[in-house]
Scaffold this motif. Sequence first.
Motif, PDB file in Angstrom:
ATOM      1  N   GLN A 568       0.832  -1.208   0.000  1.00 28.30           N
ATOM      2  CA  GLN A 568       0.000   0.000   0.000  1.00 28.30           C
ATOM      3  C   GLN A 568       0.869   1.262   0.000  1.00 28.30           C
ATOM      4  O   GLN A 568       0.523   2.258  -0.637  1.00 28.30           O
ATOM      5  N   MET A 569       2.000   1.212   0.709  1.00 24.65           N
ATOM      6  CA  MET A 569       2.901   2.376   0.701  1.00 24.65           C
ATOM      7  C   MET A 569       3.428   2.626  -0.703  1.00 24.65           C
ATOM      8  O   MET A 569       3.487   3.776  -1.161  1.00 24.65           O
ATOM      9  N   ASN A 570       3.806   1.576  -1.401  1.00 22.16           N
ATOM     10  CA  ASN A 570       4.310   1.729  -2.774  1.00 22.16           C
ATOM     11  C   ASN A 570       3.222   2.284  -3.691  1.00 22.16           C
ATOM     12  O   ASN A 570       3.475   3.163  -4.525  1.00 22.16           O
ATOM     13  N   LYS A 571       2.021   1.748  -3.555  1.00 21.32           N
ATOM     14  CA  LYS A 571       0.929   2.146  -4.446  1.00 21.32           C
ATOM     15  C   LYS A 571       0.616   3.630  -4.327  1.00 21.32           C
ATOM     16  O   LYS A 571       0.351   4.312  -5.333  1.00 21.32           O
ATOM     17  N   PHE A 572       0.660   4.169  -3.101  1.00 17.17           N
ATOM     18  CA  PHE A 572       0.267   5.565  -2.898  1.00 17.17           C
ATOM     19  C   PHE A 572       1.460   6.502  -2.670  1.00 17.17           C
ATOM     20  O   PHE A 572       1.277   7.660  -2.291  1.00 17.17           O
ATOM     21  N   GLY A 573       2.657   6.001  -2.917  1.00 16.57           N
ATOM     22  CA  GLY A 573       3.837   6.868  -2.917  1.00 16.57           C
ATOM     23  C   GLY A 573       4.346   7.251  -1.554  1.00 16.57           C
ATOM     24  O   GLY A 573       4.877   8.358  -1.363  1.00 16.57           O
ATOM     25  N   TYR A 574       4.253   6.346  -0.581  1.00 11.36           N
ATOM     26  CA  TYR A 574       4.761   6.635   0.767  1.00 11.36           C
ATOM     27  C   TYR A 574       6.070   5.897   1.002  1.00 11.36           C
ATOM     28  O   TYR A 574       6.302   4.813   0.451  1.00 11.36           O
ATOM     29  N   GLU A 575       6.907   6.502   1.838  1.00  7.25           N
ATOM     30  CA  GLU A 575       8.197   5.906   2.169  1.00  7.25           C
ATOM     31  C   GLU A 575       8.342   5.781   3.671  1.00  7.25           C
ATOM     32  O   GLU A 575       7.607   6.394   4.442  1.00  7.25           O
ATOM     33  N   ILE A 576       9.324   4.992   4.071  1.00  9.88           N
ATOM     34  CA  ILE A 576       9.646   4.868   5.495  1.00  9.88           C
ATOM     35  C   ILE A 576      10.748   5.869   5.839  1.00  9.88           C
ATOM     36  O   ILE A 576      11.729   5.971   5.128  1.00  9.88           O
TER      37      ILE A 576
END
Length: 576
Positions: A568-576
Motif C-alpha cells: 500500500q505504501m508503494n501504491k500511494f507513494g509513501y516511504e519509510i
Amino acid sequence: MKQDKIDKILTKASTAIKTKKFSQAVTSLKKLNDSISLRSYRSLMLEANALSELKKNKQLLQTLYKLNQLELTKEQKVIVLGYIGCVLRDLTFSGEATQDEAISFLEQSVKLDSSVNNAHNQLILCELYQETKRFKESELLANNLIKWSAYFSHAQYQLILIARSQRDKELVVSRTKHLSNHFKQIDDKYIEEAIESLNFVGAEDDAYLLLQKAQSHLGSKNWMKYPEAVYWYGQKEYEKVTNLITDTVISTTTCPKKLKKLYSLRGNAFDKLKLYDDAFQDFSTLGALKEKIYKNKKVTDYAAVYEKLNLTSLPKTCQKVPKYTPIFMVGFPRSGTTLLDSVIDTQKNAVTLSETATLFTTICAFKKLNKTYPNDLLTLKDSEINFLRNVYYDFVETLNLKINDETLVIDKLPHNTVHLPLILTLFPEAKIIFSIRHPLDVCLSNLQQNFSINIENSHLTTLRSCVRRYRQIFTLFESYQENLKPTVYFVKYEDLIDNFTEEVNKIFKYLNIDNNERYDNFHKHAQTQIITTSSNKQVTQALYANAKYRWKHYQKHLLPFASELQKQMNKFGYEI
C-alpha cells in the motif's frame, strides 16, 4: 397430576431460586412446563426468572413465548409482553434479535398500561426509539416519564441523547443544564453523564463549572478525576492530566469503559509531552482492553463475507428519477475524512452526513425482504433495490436536514469502503471520495483511539489487528476497483495539509461546487456543529501539520509492521 403435588413442585422451585440454585429450579419445573395442561403463569414465570439468572436468554425467550400463549390478566399480559421486549433487546447486542422485534412487544405492553406502574418498560422503549432514530416517539415517552421523580434523570438523559443525535448543540446544552440543575436529586452517574455531554458538544467551560459545583457539594470522588483531566487537556496542561490520571486511580477503576477513557486520555497527554514510550504503553493497554471487550461478542465480518463472494458484477435496476444521488466519502478510519467533511460542509449547497447509520439501516432492511446481506445482494430484484433505496432516503429524512434536488449530500463513513457493492447497487452513478494517509500513521492513530463499540471497530483493537484490517480492506477495495469500476477520486491527507487551497479546489471541481471561499474557516464552522467522530477536537482548530508522519515518534514499535504494509505504501507513494 394432583394439585398438592403441583404445589410441592412450585414450592421446591421457589425455594431453589431463593437459595440461588437456579438450574435445580428449572429441572424441578420441567414436568409442569412441558405439559400444556399443567403449565401456569406461576410455573412459567418461576422458570423464566431462573433462566434469567442463568443468563440463558434463548431458553428464557421460549419460556416467555409459552407464557404469552396463556389466558392472562391484563396486569400479567403487561408484565409478560414487557419481559419479552426486554429479552429481545438484550439479544439485539449479539445480533440474535432486531430492535424492531423488541419494540413491537414493548409497544404492546405500554399500550396496555402507560402508568407509572409500567414505567420501566416505557423507559426501555424510549431508549430503543432513540437508538433507532424515532425521535418523536422517544420524546413523547421521555416527556411522560420525566413527570415521575424516580425516572426524571433517566428520561432527561434520553432527551439529551436525542438532541445529540440530531446534532442540535444548543438543545444539548439547554437539556444538559436542566438535568444538572437538579443534580442534588440525581445520582452521580447522571452528573457524570451531564458533564460528558457538555464536553461532547464543545461546551468545556460549562462542563468544568458543573464539575466544580459537584466537587463543592459532593466532595472529591474518584470518577471526577477523568472530567477534570479532560478540562486540563483542553487547556493544554498535559502534566496536570498525567498527575490526575495516576496508576493508583487506574488500579481502583474496575469499569472497562472508564478504564478505556483513562488510558486513552493519559496516552494522548504523554504523546503531547513527547513521552512516546509511556504513550505507546498506554495505547497498547487500551488496545488490549478493547480486544477483551470484543472477545466474546459475535460480530459479522462483512469484509470476510465479501472476500468469499468475489463479486464481478452487480444487479441492474430501472431506477426512477432519484431524489438525489449521495456522494460517498470512504477510506480507512483516521485517514482525514472528518477534515474533508468539515471543509465541504462550509458550502451552502452541501450537506454532510457525518458517520450516520444510513447504510447500516439499509442493511438491516434486508431482513424485511427475507434476504441475507451481503450474500443475497446479487439476487435483488428491481423492486427490492428501489425499496432499499427508499429506506436510505427515509432514514436521511429523520435527520431533519434541508435537502432538495440541488443539494449535494455527502455521506461520510470510512467503514463504508467495505459496502461499496451495496452503494453501487443502490446508486450506480454515485461518486466516491477516497481518503488516503500514510499506512503507518493510520494504524498508529487507530491504536490511539477510544472508539465506540461497534461491528467494524472490533477489528481495530491492537496494533497487530489494525495492520491486519488495513491490508484486508485495501485488498478488498482493489478487487472492487478491478471488477466493479467505481468512480473514485483519491485525496491524500498529506497533500491536503501541504497544499490546502489547491487540493480543496480540485475536490470542489470534482463535486461541481462553486466555492464561496468560506472553507478557509472550516474550523470556525465546525465549532458550531456537533462532531461525533474521534477527530472532533482536531477539526475545530485551524489547519496544522504536526499530525503528519507522527508514526516516526513510534518507529521502533511500528517498523516491525512496515513490510506488511509495503504494497500500500508503494501504491500511494509513501516511504519509510
